[in-house]
Design an enzyme around this catalytic site. Structure first.
Site, PDB file in Angstrom:
ATOM      1  N   ASP A 159      -0.727  -7.581   1.259  1.00 27.83           N
ATOM      2  CA  ASP A 159      -0.345  -6.086   1.506  1.00 27.83           C
ATOM      3  C   ASP A 159       1.240  -6.235   1.464  1.00 27.83           C
ATOM      4  O   ASP A 159       2.011  -5.890   2.578  1.00 27.83           O
ATOM      5  CB  ASP A 159      -0.728  -5.368   2.775  1.00 27.83           C
ATOM      6  CG  ASP A 159      -0.186  -4.146   2.474  1.00 27.83           C
ATOM      7  OD1 ASP A 159       0.164  -3.589   1.627  1.00 27.83           O
ATOM      8  OD2 ASP A 159      -0.595  -3.370   3.563  1.00 27.83           O
ATOM      9  N   SER A 189       4.451   2.182   8.254  1.00 24.56           N
ATOM     10  CA  SER A 189       3.962   0.846   7.205  1.00 24.56           C
ATOM     11  C   SER A 189       5.023   0.222   6.204  1.00 24.56           C
ATOM     12  O   SER A 189       6.171   1.041   6.183  1.00 24.56           O
ATOM     13  CB  SER A 189       3.061   1.245   6.047  1.00 24.56           C
ATOM     14  OG  SER A 189       1.842   1.530   6.862  1.00 24.56           O
ATOM     15  N   GLY A 190       5.044  -0.804   6.224  1.00 27.01           N
ATOM     16  CA  GLY A 190       6.136  -1.569   5.567  1.00 27.01           C
ATOM     17  C   GLY A 190       7.376  -1.888   6.446  1.00 27.01           C
ATOM     18  O   GLY A 190       8.136  -2.796   6.028  1.00 27.01           O
ATOM     19  N   HIS A 228       0.859  -1.254   0.070  1.00 24.09           N
ATOM     20  CA  HIS A 228      -0.133   0.076   0.017  1.00 24.09           C
ATOM     21  C   HIS A 228       0.756   1.263   0.138  1.00 24.09           C
ATOM     22  O   HIS A 228       0.264   2.485  -0.210  1.00 24.09           O
ATOM     23  CB  HIS A 228      -1.155  -0.052   1.267  1.00 24.09           C
ATOM     24  CG  HIS A 228      -0.476   0.455   2.472  1.00 24.09           C
ATOM     25  ND1 HIS A 228      -0.175  -0.631   3.539  1.00 24.09           N
ATOM     26  CD2 HIS A 228      -0.268   1.737   3.017  1.00 24.09           C
ATOM     27  CE1 HIS A 228       0.246   0.235   4.562  1.00 24.09           C
ATOM     28  NE2 HIS A 228       0.270   1.346   4.364  1.00 24.09           N
TER      29      HIS A 228
HETATM   30  N1  ARG Z   1      -1.204   2.213   7.263  1.00 19.72           N
HETATM   31  C1  ARG Z   1       0.048   2.681   8.265  1.00 19.72           C
HETATM   32  C2  ARG Z   1       0.840   3.516   7.173  1.00 19.72           C
HETATM   33  O1  ARG Z   1       0.673   3.547   5.870  1.00 19.72           O
HETATM   34  C3  ARG Z   1       0.431   2.286   9.215  1.00 19.72           C
HETATM   35  C4  ARG Z   1      -0.603   1.908  10.328  1.00 19.72           C
HETATM   36  C5  ARG Z   1      -0.172   1.157  11.575  1.00 19.72           C
HETATM   37  N2  ARG Z   1      -1.304   1.452  12.194  1.00 19.72           N
HETATM   38  C6  ARG Z   1      -1.390   0.920  13.316  1.00 19.72           C
HETATM   39  N3  ARG Z   1      -2.528   1.175  14.186  1.00 19.72           N
HETATM   40  N4  ARG Z   1      -0.651   0.029  13.972  1.00 19.72           N
HETATM   41  O2  ARG Z   1       1.884   3.938   7.573  1.00 19.72           O
END
Ligand code: ARG
Length: 291
Positions: free
Chosen positions: A133, A232-233, A84
């Site tokens: 993902d 993320s990632g 993503h």
């Molecule tokens: N989707 C988020 C990003 O793009 C990461 C979110 C992680 N969220 C959480 N509550 N642990 O960085």
């Protein structure tokens, strides 16, 4: 003279940009053994070199450092991250991958910067459900490992991940849930988290069936400590129960808000994609075993 030597070495097929074996064993933290105590939302500043496989994936057209997502180095030329991160991405050839960093605004001589040669997004990645993902980035040149730069170990299906007790997340993402859309942390943050049973994580007061069998939940029932936007990632790692190295068990994927009670971070379980990774890296023929 130096140029002549270089040309001769090149002609001999000398590996000028490093070889696959300059990195040795994965999962080691050469500098962390000096750092007795451990200390994202609710985390603490990591020390330089504490998580030597983490990378910052950056879009130079984004404000600040350009940091978009984390990732982990799994070979000297490949980074694993979340699919993503690349939604709406353009001009990926201009993006940077920063390896060996701690403070993004002040990159020291231990840092290596690469560009992206190739982006491989999982063919069954589904944005609304967050399924699959996962993505791989091939760097334009391999990195040289050092005390600050090491490879992460991806477990195969035989590792009993739920039995691992010492797990940590790290990243340059937002440090408060409120500022999640704006803030990123300049210094790498780290936090200890617990793996949460996926049955509990999927139950009615938690994520109500949104957790796929290839996900892991990690954090705390009470919230407070969690990954957040910008993480993320990046890696969820756990120390091996018997030996002194870490496994890359998860990739930060999503969560409802950040650090909320019974809404822990959701991670992609890397062991479920072990075969997929080998196929993408050309280390295994595509077959029935692949995801
Ligand atoms: N989707 C988020 C990003 O793009 C990461 C979110 C992680 N969220 C959480 N509550 N642990 O960085």
């Amino acid at each position: 003279m130096a140029l002549l030597l270089l040309l001769v070495l090149l002609a001999l097929g000398w590996p000028v940009h490093g070889t696959w074996d300059n990195c040795g064993t994965c999962g080691l933290r050469p500098l962390a053994s000096f750092y007795g105590k451990w200390r994202v939302v609710g985390g603490t500043n990591a020390r330089p070199g504490a998580w030597p496989w983490i990378v910052s994936i950056q879009d130079p057209w984004t404000i600040g450092s350009g940091h978009i997502c984390g990732g982990s180095l799994i070979t000297p030329q490949w980074v694993i991250t979340a699919a993503h991160c690349f939604i709406n991405a353009s001009y990926i050839s201009t993006w940077r991958v920063v390896i060996g960093a701690n403070r993004l605004s002040r990159l020291g001589p231990e840092v290596q910067v690469r560009h992206i040669r190739q982006l491989l997004i999982h063919e069954h990645y589904n944005q609304p459900t967050h399924w699959n993902d996962i993505a791989l980035l091939e760097l334009d040149q391999p990195v040289q490992c050092s005390s600050y730069i090491q490879l992460a170990c991806v477990p195969d299906i035989s590792l009993r991940v739920q039995e691992l007790k010492n797990c940590y997340v790290s990243g340059w993402g937002a440090t408060t849930a409120r500022s999640a859309s704006v803030n990123e942390s300049d210094v790498l943050q780290e936090a200890r988290v617990h793996l949460i049973d996926t049955g509990i994580c999927n139950s009615s007061w938690w994520y109500r069936g949104e957790i796929h069998h290839h996900n892991l939940c990690a954090g705390y029932e009470r919230g407070v400590i969690d990954t957040c936007q910008g993480d993320s990632g990046g890696p969820l790692v756990c120390k091996d129960n018997y030996r002194d190295y870490f496994w890359l068990v998860g990739l930060t994927s999503w969560g409802r808000g950040c650090a909320r009670a019974r809404q822990p971070g959701v991670y992609v379980s890397t062991q479920h994609f072990y075969n997929w990774i080998l196929v993408q890296l050309g280390l295994r023929a595509a077959g029935r075993a692949a995801e």
